[in-house]
Design an enzyme around this catalytic site. Structure first.
Site, mmCIF file in Angstrom:
data_model
loop_
_atom_site.group_PDB
_atom_site.id
_atom_site.type_symbol
_atom_site.label_atom_id
_atom_site.label_comp_id
_atom_site.label_asym_id
_atom_site.label_seq_id
_atom_site.Cartn_x
_atom_site.Cartn_y
_atom_site.Cartn_z
ATOM 1 N N ARG A 70 0.857 -1.199 0.000
ATOM 2 C CA ARG A 70 0.000 0.000 0.000
ATOM 3 C C ARG A 70 0.885 1.237 0.000
ATOM 4 N NH1 ARG A 70 -3.911 -0.082 4.957
ATOM 5 N NH2 ARG A 70 -5.006 -1.705 3.806
ATOM 6 N N ARG A 72 -2.100 6.705 9.409
ATOM 7 C CA ARG A 72 -2.147 6.158 8.042
ATOM 8 C C ARG A 72 -2.276 7.284 7.013
ATOM 9 N NH1 ARG A 72 -4.015 0.763 8.091
ATOM 10 N NH2 ARG A 72 -3.209 -0.280 9.947
ATOM 11 N N LYS A 105 -3.867 1.340 14.765
ATOM 12 C CA LYS A 105 -3.880 2.256 13.616
ATOM 13 C C LYS A 105 -4.581 3.568 13.974
ATOM 14 C CE LYS A 105 -6.176 -0.735 11.025
ATOM 15 N NZ LYS A 105 -7.123 -1.443 10.109
ATOM 16 N N LYS A 160 -6.231 7.276 12.005
ATOM 17 C CA LYS A 160 -6.600 7.817 10.695
ATOM 18 C C LYS A 160 -7.095 9.257 10.787
ATOM 19 C CE LYS A 160 -7.665 3.256 8.977
ATOM 20 N NZ LYS A 160 -8.650 2.333 8.406
ATOM 21 N N CYS A 162 -15.193 -3.505 -0.331
ATOM 22 C CA CYS A 162 -13.800 -3.721 0.063
ATOM 23 C C CYS A 162 -13.184 -4.797 -0.821
ATOM 24 C CB CYS A 162 -13.741 -4.131 1.523
ATOM 25 S SG CYS A 162 -14.339 -5.817 1.787
ATOM 26 N N CYS A 209 -7.703 -10.904 0.868
ATOM 27 C CA CYS A 209 -7.821 -10.511 2.276
ATOM 28 C C CYS A 209 -7.975 -11.737 3.163
ATOM 29 C CB CYS A 209 -9.012 -9.572 2.476
ATOM 30 S SG CYS A 209 -9.167 -9.127 4.214
ATOM 31 N N CYS A 227 -16.308 -8.623 5.736
ATOM 32 C CA CYS A 227 -16.298 -8.912 7.180
ATOM 33 C C CYS A 227 -16.604 -7.607 7.903
ATOM 34 C CB CYS A 227 -14.936 -9.493 7.601
ATOM 35 S SG CYS A 227 -13.680 -8.248 7.951
ATOM 36 N N CYS A 236 -13.905 -1.907 6.016
ATOM 37 C CA CYS A 236 -12.974 -1.208 5.126
ATOM 38 C C CYS A 236 -13.661 -0.343 4.068
ATOM 39 C CB CYS A 236 -12.031 -2.204 4.469
ATOM 40 S SG CYS A 236 -11.021 -3.083 5.675
HETATM 41 FE FE1 SRM Z 1 -9.030 -2.054 6.052
HETATM 42 C C1 SRM Z 1 -7.651 -4.643 7.727
HETATM 43 C C2 SRM Z 1 -8.162 -3.385 3.132
HETATM 44 C C3 SRM Z 1 -9.746 0.882 4.553
HETATM 45 C C4 SRM Z 1 -10.761 -1.068 8.829
HETATM 46 N N1 SRM Z 1 -8.010 -3.702 5.534
HETATM 47 C C5 SRM Z 1 -7.483 -4.631 6.375
HETATM 48 C C6 SRM Z 1 -6.625 -5.645 5.614
HETATM 49 C C7 SRM Z 1 -5.219 -5.138 5.598
HETATM 50 C C8 SRM Z 1 -6.730 -7.105 6.095
HETATM 51 C C9 SRM Z 1 -5.733 -7.588 7.096
HETATM 52 O O1 SRM Z 1 -5.536 -6.947 8.142
HETATM 53 O O2 SRM Z 1 -5.178 -8.664 6.865
HETATM 54 C C10 SRM Z 1 -7.293 -5.515 4.203
HETATM 55 C C11 SRM Z 1 -6.411 -5.893 3.030
HETATM 56 C C12 SRM Z 1 -7.254 -6.492 1.926
HETATM 57 C C13 SRM Z 1 -6.514 -6.702 0.675
HETATM 58 O O3 SRM Z 1 -6.360 -7.873 0.267
HETATM 59 O O4 SRM Z 1 -6.093 -5.742 0.050
HETATM 60 C C14 SRM Z 1 -7.834 -4.109 4.257
HETATM 61 N N2 SRM Z 1 -8.845 -1.343 4.209
HETATM 62 C C15 SRM Z 1 -8.568 -2.083 3.109
HETATM 63 C C16 SRM Z 1 -8.805 -1.295 1.843
HETATM 64 C C17 SRM Z 1 -7.851 -1.643 0.713
HETATM 65 C C18 SRM Z 1 -10.272 -1.488 1.425
HETATM 66 C C19 SRM Z 1 -10.632 -1.038 0.029
HETATM 67 O O5 SRM Z 1 -11.331 -1.822 -0.600
HETATM 68 O O6 SRM Z 1 -10.272 0.051 -0.406
HETATM 69 C C20 SRM Z 1 -8.664 0.132 2.399
HETATM 70 C C21 SRM Z 1 -7.245 0.630 2.383
HETATM 71 C C22 SRM Z 1 -7.144 1.968 3.024
HETATM 72 C C23 SRM Z 1 -5.836 2.666 2.842
HETATM 73 O O7 SRM Z 1 -5.522 2.976 1.706
HETATM 74 O O8 SRM Z 1 -5.172 2.948 3.840
HETATM 75 C C24 SRM Z 1 -9.106 -0.084 3.835
HETATM 76 N N3 SRM Z 1 -9.996 -0.351 6.618
HETATM 77 C C25 SRM Z 1 -10.294 0.697 5.810
HETATM 78 C C26 SRM Z 1 -11.279 1.534 6.412
HETATM 79 C C27 SRM Z 1 -11.906 2.758 5.772
HETATM 80 C C28 SRM Z 1 -11.149 4.005 6.078
HETATM 81 O O9 SRM Z 1 -10.067 3.964 6.674
HETATM 82 O O10 SRM Z 1 -11.640 5.072 5.726
HETATM 83 C C29 SRM Z 1 -11.581 0.965 7.632
HETATM 84 C C30 SRM Z 1 -12.663 1.453 8.615
HETATM 85 C C31 SRM Z 1 -12.293 2.681 9.323
HETATM 86 C C32 SRM Z 1 -11.566 2.337 10.577
HETATM 87 O O11 SRM Z 1 -10.357 2.123 10.519
HETATM 88 O O12 SRM Z 1 -12.217 2.221 11.615
HETATM 89 C C33 SRM Z 1 -10.761 -0.216 7.756
HETATM 90 N N4 SRM Z 1 -9.135 -2.708 7.963
HETATM 91 C C34 SRM Z 1 -9.962 -2.201 8.927
HETATM 92 C C35 SRM Z 1 -9.868 -3.039 10.108
HETATM 93 C C36 SRM Z 1 -10.649 -2.838 11.425
HETATM 94 C C37 SRM Z 1 -9.974 -1.911 12.338
HETATM 95 C C38 SRM Z 1 -10.665 -1.821 13.660
HETATM 96 O O13 SRM Z 1 -10.618 -0.779 14.283
HETATM 97 O O14 SRM Z 1 -11.250 -2.801 14.121
HETATM 98 C C39 SRM Z 1 -8.966 -4.073 9.779
HETATM 99 C C40 SRM Z 1 -8.535 -5.245 10.687
HETATM 100 C C41 SRM Z 1 -7.586 -4.829 11.732
HETATM 101 O O15 SRM Z 1 -7.036 -3.737 11.751
HETATM 102 O O16 SRM Z 1 -7.366 -5.663 12.609
HETATM 103 C C42 SRM Z 1 -8.545 -3.836 8.429
HETATM 104 FE FE1 SF4 Z 2 -10.882 -7.701 4.387
HETATM 105 FE FE2 SF4 Z 2 -12.873 -7.326 6.048
HETATM 106 FE FE3 SF4 Z 2 -11.457 -5.244 5.183
HETATM 107 FE FE4 SF4 Z 2 -13.072 -6.468 3.554
HETATM 108 S S1 SF4 Z 2 -13.698 -5.393 5.400
HETATM 109 S S2 SF4 Z 2 -10.940 -5.894 3.087
HETATM 110 S S3 SF4 Z 2 -12.948 -8.568 4.189
HETATM 111 S S4 SF4 Z 2 -10.692 -6.867 6.459
#
Ligand code: SRM
Ligand code: SF4
Length: 573
Positions: free
Chosen positions: A73, A142, A206, A208, A425, A431, A470, A474
């Site tokens: 990323r 981030r 993390k 943001k 997502c 993922c 899930c 995201c």
């Molecule tokens: Fe996310 C984890 C993809 C935005 C909340 N996110 C992941 C991971 C890295 C899975 C992992 O931990 O193994 C995913 C990788 C999937 C893949 O194969 O690429 C993933 N997140 C993404 C992306 C690519 C989704 C998308 O379709 O665009 C976004 C990349 C953002 C970036 O460029 O930095 C992405 N993730 C978000 C957002 C939205 C936002 O930030 O505006 C959220 C919700 C907002 C928030 O953070 O509360 C988000 N991602 C999570 C979480 C839950 C965090 C939590 O507080 O519980 C995880 C899991 C974790 O951190 O344990 C996670």
């Molecule tokens: Fe993976 Fe869940 Fe984030 Fe979708 S919402 S990219 S399934 S961690």
């Protein structure tokens, strides 16, 4: 006895500012994976270890290790990218990754499918393009998001500059990244290296930041840990309303976890932004929960401390007294598509389904955008909603851009409003946390929703629809009027009734439904909406007004509603 720290805290502490044994892990030819501890540390360098989940069973049967690969990323504050940088990422994706680029919900690029022995070259090439990946993931600040939509030009440029300034201020100072990926000289004594803002164990989780320019809420400002809402007076940026404590992630069935909207702390002047941001970050560093990673985000810190105590702590640390927040008004989330002309230059927002830049059939975004970048006809601004703005197009180049878009099947037949607004997502196959399909499912599901609204006399109704594989959130699903959140393959929890402008979350409505059941549940609601809606009323607002779902205020209320639903007590409206 005090609760032990989470194991990740020990890994960070022992890592010598994120070095760990990454050099040795990368050099090990016997496996495509990294050592366990290094899989945690490598996230801070913008890299996730993954495996191809479509191949998992087959590889297991063949007694092979999983098909390990890496997601990378980039860090692109405000999503601002030049044509040369776009071209570089395109070339790197086609040379070292799976031949596609994934635009994310936080305005950056992800590359998928990079194997271990290509990691170092890939990161070096990204840096050569004057982008980097440091702090794109991990327990740090981030990618900083910033509204990409039209606003008074000078004010918008100033707000965007704050995205870069915040990103710079909060970038880790460790030289580990430069040593490991860019072959820079190792520093002689890592014990003397300082992380002035983060300290040796970085943040509990993390973090943001987003900046919004009303009336556009394209960054979903209330989902951010820390948000700055621009106050523009007479075309000039005056200062910002500050909001804190938002977040989307939760775990099914664990009602101590919940999505939550950020709350307003007050108003700060432009000169105070960096001080306030640093104070919020250090407050989270010192007060955040380091024992339980599911309770470690700033939203739980704010909830535990209480808003008043949190604000007081931030004000003391920043040496800033926040003024009462100014009036603001948002009208919508999502991007505005097509052409916008302002101050002599033109911008075209291109819809990119699920952010996947690729060539599929007649829709050839990878090639078309490459041609535009090659001719340096536009800058490339990645949006908060997985799309791209072709920005700053000279008047004389507009027809050439239109021609290239048309030749590549881009932007001619407009997708429905719901399709353009939809987010999904990544989910399967990369993922590791996905429970159900998202990116690979959203196009079909939108077709069903469009048909449902059409059947009730509402063709092309703009509905915000988001799908995640899930409950981590995201694609910020809890801010959609209709959200599907993966529970198991082919089964989703259904959430309904968020505000179209991103100021209210949706409510848990039904659990573990398949597609047929979802459409059966939605059909009568859409019928009632068609018959009973007020002029200009959005679907989510109608559902709340008519009492089909409650207006959820606060994360704790969301969790209570989810618990009631799980216990079979239904949806309390
Ligand atoms: Fe996310 C984890 C993809 C935005 C909340 N996110 C992941 C991971 C890295 C899975 C992992 O931990 O193994 C995913 C990788 C999937 C893949 O194969 O690429 C993933 N997140 C993404 C992306 C690519 C989704 C998308 O379709 O665009 C976004 C990349 C953002 C970036 O460029 O930095 C992405 N993730 C978000 C957002 C939205 C936002 O930030 O505006 C959220 C919700 C907002 C928030 O953070 O509360 C988000 N991602 C999570 C979480 C839950 C965090 C939590 O507080 O519980 C995880 C899991 C974790 O951190 O344990 C996670
Ligand atoms: Fe993976 Fe869940 Fe984030 Fe979708 S919402 S990219 S399934 S961690």
């Amino acid at each position: 006895m005090s609760t032990p720290l989470s194991p990740v805290e020990d890994i960070k502490l022992a890592s010598r500012h994120l070095r760990g044994s990454l050099v040795e892990s990368l050099a090990d030819p016997l496996t495509g994976a990294l050592r366990d501890d290094d899989t945690q540390l490598v996230k801070f360098h913008g890299i996730y270890q993954q495996d191809d989940r479509d191949l998992r069973n087959e590889r297991r049967q063949q007694r092979l290790e999983p098909a390990y690969q890496f997601m990378i990323r980039a860090r692109v504050p405000g999503g601002i990218c030049t044509a040369a940088q776009w071209l570089a990422m395109d070339r790197i994706a086609c040379t070292h990754a799976n031949g596609t680029m994934r635009l994310t919900t936080r305005q950056t690029f992800q590359l998928h499918g990079v194997i271990k022995r290509r990691l170092k070259t890939t990161i070096a090439e990204i840096n050569h393009a004057l982008l980097d990946t440091l702090a794109a993931c991990g327990d740090v600040n981030r990618n900083v998001m910033c509204s990409t939509l039209p606003a008074p030009v000078s004010a918008r440029a100033e707000v965007t500059a704050f995205a870069t300034a915040l990103s710079d201020q909060l970038t880790p100072r460790t030289r580990a990244y430069h040593e490991i990926w860019l072959d820079q000289q190792p520093i002689s004594n890592t014990a003397e290296e300082l992380e002035p803002i983060y300290g040796d164990t970085y943040l509990p989780r993390k973090f943001k930041i987003g900046l919004a320019v009303p009336p556009d809420n394209d960054v979903d400002i209330y989902s951010q840990d820390l948000g700055f809402i621009a106050i523009i007076e007479h075309g000039q940026l005056a200062g910002f309303n500050v909001v804190a404590g938002g977040g989307m992630g939760m775990t099914h069935g664990e009602h101590a976890t919940y999505p939550r909207l950020a709350e307003t702390l007050g108003y700060c002047a432009k000169t105070e932004v960096l001080k306030v941001a640093t104070a919020v970050v250090t407050t989270q560093r010192d007060f955040g929960d380091r024992t339980n990673r599911k309770h470690a985000r700033l939203k739980y810190t704010v909830e535990s401390m209480g808003l008043e105590a949190f604000r007081a702590e931030v004000e003391t640390r920043a040496g800033v007294r926040l003024a009462p927040a100014r009036d603001i008004h948002f009208t919508h989330t999502g991007d505005r598509f097509g052409w916008h002309v302002e101050a002599g230059s033109a911008h075209f927002t291109l819809f990119v389904e699920s952010g996947r830049v690729t060539d599929v059939g007649a829709w050839r975004a990878l090639t078309g955008l490459r041609e535009i970048a090659n001719a340096a006809l536009a800058d490339f601004h990645l949006t908060p909603n997985q799309n791209v703005v072709l920005a700053n197009i000279a008047a004389s180049n507009r027809s050439r851009v239109t021609e290239i878009l048309t030749q590549h099947g881009l932007g001619t037949d407009r997708a429905s409003q719901t399709r353009q607004l939809a987010l999904a997502c990544v989910g399967f196959p990369t993922c590791g946390l996905a429970m159900a399909e998202s990116e690979r499912y959203v196009a079909d599901f939108v077709t069903r929703i469009d048909a449902l609204f059409s059947d009730h006399g509402l063709p092309d109704a703009p509905v915000t629809l988001r799908i995640t594989g899930c409950p981590n959130g995201c694609a910020r699903p809890f801010l959609a009027e209709i959200a599907l959140v993966g529970k198991a393959p082919g089964r989703y929890n259904l959430y309904l009734g968020a505000a179209f402008d991103g100021t209210r979350m949706n409510a848990p409505y039904r659990e573990a439904l398949n597609e047929t059941e979802i459409l059966e549940v939605l059909a009568p609601l859409v019928a009632r909406y068609a018959a009973e809606r007020e002029s200009g009323e959005h679907f989510g607002d109608y559902l709340v007004r008519a009492g089909h779902v409650p207006a959820i205020v606060g994360g704790v209320a969301f969790a209570a509603a989810a618990q009631a639903l799980a216990a079979g007590r239904g949806v309390a409206a």
